[in-house]
Structure formats: structure tokens, C-alpha cells
Design an enzyme around this catalytic site. Structure first.
Site, PDB file in Angstrom:
ATOM      1  CG  ASP A  19      37.827  24.960 -49.174  1.00  0.00           C
ATOM      2  OD1 ASP A  19      37.380  25.224 -48.044  1.00  0.00           O
ATOM      3  OD2 ASP A  19      39.050  24.747 -49.381  1.00  0.00           O
TER       4      ASP A  19
ATOM      5  CD  GLU B  80      40.277  23.845 -43.544  1.00  0.00           C
ATOM      6  OE1 GLU B  80      40.900  23.437 -42.551  1.00  0.00           O
ATOM      7  OE2 GLU B  80      39.946  23.087 -44.479  1.00  0.00           O
TER       8      GLU B  80
HETATM    9  C1  LIG Z   1      41.803  10.240 -26.208  1.00  0.00           C
HETATM   10  C2  LIG Z   1      41.087  10.792 -27.298  1.00  0.00           C
HETATM   11  C3  LIG Z   1      41.061   9.982 -28.615  1.00  0.00           C
HETATM   12  C4  LIG Z   1      40.894  10.934 -29.721  1.00  0.00           C
HETATM   13  C5  LIG Z   1      40.812  10.382 -31.075  1.00  0.00           C
HETATM   14  C6  LIG Z   1      40.956  11.511 -32.055  1.00  0.00           C
HETATM   15  C7  LIG Z   1      39.993  11.395 -33.177  1.00  0.00           C
HETATM   16  C8  LIG Z   1      40.126  12.514 -34.150  1.00  0.00           C
HETATM   17  C9  LIG Z   1      38.878  13.263 -34.299  1.00  0.00           C
HETATM   18  C10 LIG Z   1      38.695  14.237 -35.147  1.00  0.00           C
HETATM   19  C11 LIG Z   1      39.754  14.813 -36.005  1.00  0.00           C
HETATM   20  C12 LIG Z   1      39.199  15.300 -37.294  1.00  0.00           C
HETATM   21  C13 LIG Z   1      40.012  16.438 -37.813  1.00  0.00           C
HETATM   22  C14 LIG Z   1      39.085  17.329 -38.601  1.00  0.00           C
HETATM   23  C15 LIG Z   1      39.670  18.659 -38.936  1.00  0.00           C
HETATM   24  C16 LIG Z   1      40.315  18.570 -40.259  1.00  0.00           C
HETATM   25  C17 LIG Z   1      40.427  19.864 -40.944  1.00  0.00           C
HETATM   26  C18 LIG Z   1      41.275  19.635 -42.185  1.00  0.00           C
HETATM   27  O1  LIG Z   1      41.066  18.726 -42.925  1.00  0.00           O
HETATM   28  N1  LIG Z   1      42.265  20.494 -42.399  1.00  0.00           N
HETATM   29  C19 LIG Z   1      43.255  20.314 -43.435  1.00  0.00           C
HETATM   30  C20 LIG Z   1      43.830  21.674 -43.751  1.00  0.00           C
HETATM   31  C21 LIG Z   1      44.789  21.632 -44.864  1.00  0.00           C
HETATM   32  C22 LIG Z   1      45.470  22.953 -45.055  1.00  0.00           C
HETATM   33  C23 LIG Z   1      46.500  22.864 -46.150  1.00  0.00           C
HETATM   34  N2  LIG Z   1      47.746  22.392 -45.707  1.00  0.00           N
HETATM   35  C24 LIG Z   1      44.348  19.394 -42.925  1.00  0.00           C
HETATM   36  O2  LIG Z   1      44.602  19.339 -41.727  1.00  0.00           O
HETATM   37  O3  LIG Z   1      44.950  18.702 -43.750  1.00  0.00           O
HETATM   38 ZN   LIG Z   2      37.493  21.150 -42.657  1.00  0.00          ZN
HETATM   39 ZN   LIG Z   3      39.272  18.930 -44.541  1.00  0.00          ZN
END
Ligand SMILES: CCCCCCCC/C=C\CCCCCCCC(=O)N[C@@H](CCCCN)C(=O)O
Ligand SMILES: [Zn+2]
Ligand SMILES: [Zn+2]
Length: 458
Positions: A82, A146
């Protein structure tokens, strides 16, 4: 499978609008179509005798790949089909066109997370076409909800596997990436394997008042009281949790890649920790790594221009730092709001999951590390870290202590903003590398020793 059909399967997947709009609001027609689609483009996966396929919660898919050596503990690869909504506005290319242009596949889900769904199945299809028989059994769980918490997909798959007595060596899910350009002084990319993720709270604040004629208003309305409360929350940052451990570990691993004097500062966090943590607070992405964040995401109030509003409601999305609990955050929130006229309704809440091991004995972490070194030889640093988003993997803590969140892709700040934003895209090369990564990873999980780089060519 030739190069064209390799990326063609992704464009076809992006074209199916499997959007999760909100709790219980999914495009079920698209999800059903997606199920038929993967069946048609990965025929070998579906007809192989030692690959069992089950549909769970109507639209999620669970594959059980039976390995030849039952003494090896199985593992699981996760992804979700999704996507979040994508109105056309602002996109260079319509978000569900799945157009391939200038070496990129464009559209919603190309990074989050149809890339992984397709790359996992494509890698398996390729291995099976080469008559590969895995030694170690593994599961592939493809959730369909998800983006709206995974209650019908991941949660049901987890319960089913638990009922079957399955215990897993480890899980690999979406989450972190090979980060490029996130830290100004650090030119080299570095891979972060997330060994935990933040918790989350959706909290509704509500103020009720007796309605009346707006020509003689009370001193404060429900809107004013609520606006002041949410403003206090926005203006009062949650405590900086930098000292709590995991982030320190990440920074210490990065330290020697920085020029002087940052290398000295990061190698001596016992002394410079407070300075580093304050600097991290200044950028909104690194700030998310040091604290529980507060995002005011919804506000509803008022019924008519000349009526005193009877109810005002706001929803706040907190991302709970791994060093805190939901309960601790709620206590802080009540103290900051400090107004008995404001009611609190917790819509959903989940504590941060435990930190998975990343030592030499941690099989999943070490396999990821080895495969990163083989497929991305230019990446010198692989470090454990925190995922700032939530993933389906949080529903599987009953099956394993080793949960790793890593996408084998480069991510820069611009592509980070495209996730849930506009102009999400993946380069054809990046997608092909992701397939190669999983192709090697599955084989590495079957070997007893460190893999020889590039031993298993696609
Ligand atoms: C020193 C290190 C520097 C790091 C910088 C961080 C950069 C961040 C990198 C990646 C993060 C991306 C996150 C991806 C996962 C997201 C999954 C997602 O969208 N999940 C949703 C689920 C919602 C569930 C319903 N409440 C969410 O989190 O919103
Ligand atoms: Zn995701
Ligand atoms: Zn997402």
C-alpha cells in the site's frame, strides 16, 4: 529476465493505485488487482513446489520458502504494497503513471515501498529460474495496510506464524538507507541499519463549550483555548534524549570519516555530547533523532460564522524517542497543556520496540553488513541507528529479537522529502541494484562463511 522487463514489472506495479487513505479506507479493488499482478509477473515464484503462497487479511501475501536444511532457523523479508495518497498537484509526472523517463521510474511507491515488494519477488524469481534451492527457509510477508498501521496485514501474519510455533532468526524490513548528503561536512555516504524505531502516539485534544450567539462572545472560545494548548505543545520541545546511547554509537562509528575538528568532537562525546546534541536540534531531520517530536497534524472546529463553537478538536502525532515510553510522553504533555478544560483522547499509541543486537553474533545485522560491503564496495561505514518512521516490523517482536530496517538504496535529502511527498522516483540502476542486493542476501543467508564479493553475479 531482460533489463526492460526487469523495470517493466515495477512500472506496472506503480500503475495500480493501492492507496491507503485512512483507517479502514483502502482501495480494495487496486489491492486485489495487485495480487493478480504479482501472480502474472512472477510465475515461477507461484508455481515452485517448495514456495507456499497464502493470502492473509484478504490482501496481504505470505510466502513460505522451504529450505533444504531444517536445522537452520528461518528468517523473514518484509515489504508493503500500500501507498499514501498522491494528488496530481506538484508532480512532474502523474504519480500513478509509473512512467520510466531519463533513467528513472516515477511515481508513488517507488521508494516506499513497492520497490521492495517487487525487488524481493524479482530476486526470488531469478534465483528459482536458476534452479537455486535455499538451504535456510525464509518467509516473505507483504503487508497491504502498513500506511494505516498494519492491523489487518502484518498483525495477522504475525499472529498466524506465532500460532504455528514459528521463531525467526531475524527480520529485514524497510526503514533506513545509505544516506548521502544529510550531514554537511560528511561527503561520503554511509549505511544505517535501524535496530529500533520510534514509538508513536496519535493524541486528540478536545475542548467543549456551550454554543451561543457570536455577537456576545465569552472571553475565551473552545477554539482559543485549544489553539493556546496546541501552541504551547509546539513551542515546548520534548527533552533531548541524546545521552541515552544508540545515537552516540552511530556517531562514534561515523567519527573518523569527518575532517578535523569534527572527528575529535565525535570521538569524545563524553565531553562534547551536550554541544553535539544542541547542534542536532537545529536541523529538523537530525532533531528527530534526538527527541520525541510533536507534530500538530489536524485541527477541526466551528459550525457557522456566527455561532460560538461547541467543540474544538486537534490531533497531534508524537514520535516517541526510543529512550522514552508512551506513558512518560503523555505525562509531559499533560503538564505542558496544564489546562483542565482540555480533554485528552489517545487514539493510538505504541511504545518504541526493543533495540535489536548489532554485535558479531547478530546474524541478520552481519548478513546485511556483508551484503552491503559486497554490493556497495564504495560505502565504508555501516552503523546501527534509529528509524524515525514506523514500520510493519513492529508487529513481529513476538517472533524474533533481531529486527533490522534497511533499504539497499541511496537516499539524499531531496529523495527523503519525496517519500510521502511529491516526485517520488527511483533510478533504474538503483532498482536493479536492490534486486541484486536481495539476490545476494538470500544466498549469503545460506552460507556459513563471509561471502566472497561478487561471487554470485546476477
Ligand atoms: C546521523 C544520521 C543522520 C540521519 C538522517 C536520517 C534520515 C532519515 C532516513 C530515512 C527515514 C525514512 C523513513 C522511512 C520509513 C517510513 C515508513 C512509514 O512511512 N511509516 C508510516 C507508518 C504509519 C502507520 C500509521 N500510523 C509512518 O511512520 O508514518
Ligand atoms: Zn513504507
Ligand atoms: Zn510510508
Amino acid at each position: 529476465m531482460d533489463r526492460k522487463s526487469c523495470t517493466g514489472v515495477v512500472t506496472g506495479a506503480i500503475h495500480i493505485p493501492t492507496v491507503s487513505f485512512g483507517p479502514k479506507e483502502l482501495n480494495t479493488t487496486a489491492l486485489a488487482e495487485f495480487g493478480e499482478y504479482i501472480h502474472s509477473v512472477f510465475p515461477t515464484v507461484f508455481k515452485t513446489s517448495f514456495v507456499q503462497h497464502e493470502v492473509i487479511g484478504e490482501y496481504s501475501h505470505l510466502f513460505t520458502v522451504q529450505g533444504s536444511d531444517p536445522s537452520l532457523q528461518p528468517y523473514m523479508l518484509l515489504a508493503h504494497s500500500d501507498v499514501v495518497p498522491a494528488p496530481d498537484e506538484g508532480w512532474e509526472v502523474p504519480p500513478f503513471s509509473g512512467l520510466e523517463r531519463d533513467g528513472f521510474i516515477h511515481g508513488r511507491g517507488t521508494l516506499d515501498n513497492k520497490n521492495s515488494v517487487m525487488a524481493i519477488l524479482q530476486a526470488l524469481e531469478l534465483l528459482l529460474l536458476r534452479n537455486y534451492i535455499p538451504r535456510r527457509s525464509f518467509f516473505i510477508a507483504l503487508g497491504h495496510d502498513e500506511e494505516i498501521s498494519g492491523h489487518n496485514g502484518a498483525q495477522k501474519i504475525s499472529a498466524l506464524l506465532q500460532a504455528r510455533g514459528v521463531q525467526l532468526a531475524f527480520i529485514v524490513d524497510e526503514g533506513n538507507f545509505i544516506l548521502d548528503g544529510f550531514i554537511p561536512n560528511l561527503k561520503k555516504p554511509f549505511a544505517i541499519i535501524a535496530v529500533t524505531e520510534k514509538g508513536a502516539i496519535d493524541l486528540m485534544l478536545q475542548v467543549n463549550m456551550t454554543p451561543g450567539h457570536s455577537s456576545a462572545p465569552p472571553k475565551e472560545t473552545s477554539i482559543g483555548i485549544l489553539a493556546a494548548a496546541v501552541s504551547r505543545l509546539e513551542q515546548t520541545p520534548m527533552p533531548n534524549m541524546f545521552g541515552s546511547g544508540l545515537l552516540k554509537m552511530t556517531l562514534q562509528e561515523l567519527a573518523h570519516e569527518f575532517p578535523f575538528p569534527t572527528n575529535i568532537i565525535l570521538s569524545n562525546l563524553w565531553l562534547f555530547g551536550p554541544l553535539v546534541s544542541r547542534l542536532m536540534e537545529r536541523n529538523y531531520i537530525t532533531n528527530a533523532l534526538v527527541t520525541t517530536t510533536t507534530a500538530l497534524t489536524m485541527f477541526n472546529a466551528g459550525v457557522k460564522v456566527n455561532v460560538i463553537p461547541p467543540v474544538a478538536q486537534a490531533i497531534i502525532n508524537f514520535r516517541v524517542d526510543p529512550a522514552q515510553t508512551v506513558q512518560e510522553v503523555l505525562e509531559l504533555v499533560k503538564n505542558i497543556v496544564a489546562d483542565s478544560r482540555v480533554q485528552f483522547h489517545v487514539l493510538s499509541a505504541i511504545d518504541p520496540p526493543p533495540v535489536s543486537p548489532s554485535d558479531h553474533q547478530a546474524l541478520g545485522y552481519q548478513l546485511l553488513r556483508q551484503t552491503i560491503r559486497s554490493v556497495f564496495p564504495e560505502v565504508n561505514i555501516v552503523a546501527p541507528g534509529i528509524c524515525i518512521g514506523n514500520t510493519d516490523s513492529r508487529h513481529y517482536t513476538n517472533l524474533t529479537t533481531g529486527i533490522y530496517r534497511f533499504n539497499p538504496l541511496y537516499l539524499n535529502p531531496q529523495s527523503f522529502r519525496s517519500i510521502h511527498g511529491i516526485n517520488e522516483k527511483i533510478s533504474v540502476r538503483a532498482y536493479e541494484t536492490q534486486v541484486k542486493f536481495i539476490f545476494e542476501f538470500i544466498q549469503n543467508a545460506d552460507t556459513d562463511q563471509e561471502p566472497v564479493p561478487h561471487l554470485h553475479e546476477l
